[in-house]
Scaffold this active site. Structure first.
Site, short mmCIF file in Angstrom:
data_model
loop_
_atom_site.label_atom_id
_atom_site.label_comp_id
_atom_site.label_asym_id
_atom_site.label_seq_id
_atom_site.Cartn_x
_atom_site.Cartn_y
_atom_site.Cartn_z
N LYS A 47 20.39 -5.66 7.27
CA LYS A 47 21.35 -6.62 7.81
C LYS A 47 21.31 -7.96 7.08
O LYS A 47 22.33 -8.51 6.68
CB LYS A 47 21.10 -6.84 9.31
CG LYS A 47 22.03 -7.87 9.97
CD LYS A 47 21.71 -8.00 11.44
CE LYS A 47 22.56 -9.08 12.10
NZ LYS A 47 24.00 -8.73 12.12
N ARG A 58 -3.52 -8.58 1.60
CA ARG A 58 -3.02 -7.37 0.96
C ARG A 58 -1.93 -7.69 -0.05
O ARG A 58 -1.78 -7.00 -1.06
CB ARG A 58 -2.52 -6.38 2.02
CG ARG A 58 -3.62 -5.91 2.94
CD ARG A 58 -3.17 -4.84 3.91
NE ARG A 58 -3.03 -3.56 3.24
CZ ARG A 58 -2.86 -2.41 3.89
NH1 ARG A 58 -2.79 -2.40 5.20
NH2 ARG A 58 -2.74 -1.27 3.22
N SER A 94 12.71 7.56 5.82
CA SER A 94 12.59 8.23 7.12
C SER A 94 11.44 9.23 7.02
O SER A 94 10.31 8.84 6.81
CB SER A 94 13.91 8.88 7.54
OG SER A 94 14.32 9.91 6.67
N THR A 111 -1.70 8.71 2.63
CA THR A 111 -1.57 7.26 2.70
C THR A 111 -2.40 6.71 3.86
O THR A 111 -2.96 7.48 4.65
CB THR A 111 -0.10 6.81 2.91
OG1 THR A 111 0.30 7.14 4.26
CG2 THR A 111 0.83 7.48 1.92
N ILE A 121 3.24 4.31 -0.30
CA ILE A 121 4.48 4.58 -1.01
C ILE A 121 5.11 3.29 -1.54
O ILE A 121 5.59 3.24 -2.68
CB ILE A 121 5.46 5.34 -0.09
CG1 ILE A 121 4.91 6.74 0.22
CG2 ILE A 121 6.85 5.43 -0.74
CD1 ILE A 121 5.67 7.47 1.30
N ASP A 164 7.15 -10.58 8.96
CA ASP A 164 6.87 -9.75 10.13
C ASP A 164 8.14 -8.98 10.45
O ASP A 164 9.14 -9.57 10.90
CB ASP A 164 6.46 -10.63 11.32
CG ASP A 164 6.16 -9.82 12.58
OD1 ASP A 164 6.36 -8.59 12.57
OD2 ASP A 164 5.75 -10.43 13.58
N ASN A 197 0.50 -9.05 5.73
CA ASN A 197 -0.86 -9.49 5.48
C ASN A 197 -0.98 -10.17 4.12
O ASN A 197 -0.76 -9.54 3.08
CB ASN A 197 -1.79 -8.26 5.56
CG ASN A 197 -3.25 -8.63 5.48
OD1 ASN A 197 -3.72 -9.13 4.46
ND2 ASN A 197 -3.98 -8.36 6.55
N SER A 211 0.85 -1.19 0.00
CA SER A 211 0.00 0.00 0.00
C SER A 211 0.88 1.24 0.00
O SER A 211 2.10 1.16 0.18
CB SER A 211 -0.92 0.02 1.24
OG SER A 211 -0.16 0.12 2.43
#
Length: 235
Positions: A116, A41, A132, A177, A17, A59, A38, A15
């Site tokens: 990572k 989605r 950010s 959004t 951006i 997750d 999800n 969803s």
């Protein structure tokens, strides 16, 4: 640089951006991998993206889930991370630490862990692009400001440590959004109207506006350690 035949992994791409980036990169010929929590989605998003798309459940608050994701994805070219929670404001002295920790777990640690475990699979001419935030800070924004500042700092040091992989960050301003779902429709419309009156461009942003900045950072092989501010002139 063309994105044709490039593999782009977007965490949080179902969803807003993230989905806009997935659509834009796919239209440029990239192979898309979308990861989100999800499954429903994920299915909806895959039907909205041109060309071939792979989907994975992940997750971002679970390190093992993130590690498994990149074990499954294998080698790729670009990583885009756009996880986030619905926005909630609270004064610093009133903030519930459990809420603050959860916000950090999703937006900061989620992106940290994706980098990572994803970096080892990124080709040498590839990139990581974090998200950010930009604009001006007001009372009640201490948690979000702290998270975004941490992401900005992480992107700069990783540009050094992970070179030649390029690492950049996008700082969106106010964008329409689902992250504003905690606010009523009336509150959202009032916020957008007030912001539009004050922004230099005369309107709030759309996910497609921000996606253009991601495309630039994915394609420009001479850009790293950079923050791109896309806030309609708010800052």
């Amino acid at each position: 640089m063309s994105l044709r035949d490039q593999k782009v992994v977007i965490v949080g791409g179902t969803s807003g951006i993230g989905l806009a980036v997935a659509k834009a990169a796919s239209a440029e010929g990239a192979s898309i991998v979308v990861a989100s929590r999800n499954q429903e989605r994920l299915t909806q998003a895959s039907s909205m993206i041109e060309n071939r798309v792979e989907t994975y459940q992940v997750d971002v608050t679970d390190e093992k889930s993130i590690q498994l994701l990149f074990d499954q994805v294998g080698e790729f070219n670009h990583l885009v991370t756009t996880p986030g929670n619905p926005v909630a404001f609270d004064l610093f002295l009133n903030a519930d630490l459990s809420v603050v920790n959860h916000q950090f777990a999703v937006k900061f640690w989620g992106q940290y862990l994706c980098a990572k475990y994803g970096a080892r699979n990124i080709k040498a001419d590839g990139s990581i692009t974090f998200m950010s935030g930009g604009g001006r800070w007001n009372k009640g924004n201490s948690t979000l400001a702290s998270i975004n500042g941490a992401i900005d700092a992480l992107s700069q040091i990783l540009a050094v440590e992970l070179a030649p992989i390029r690492v950049n960050v996008v700082r969106p301003g106010l964008v329409k959004t689902d992250l504003w779902s905690n606010f009523s429709e009336e509150e959202r419309l009032q916020m957008y109207e007030t912001a539009s009156d004050n922004l230099l461009v005369g309107r709030v942003g759309t996910p497609e506006d921000i996606a253009e900045s991601y495309l630039y950072l994915l394609k420009n092989t001479f850009t790293t350690g950079t923050a791109v501010i896309v806030d309609g002139g708010a800052s």
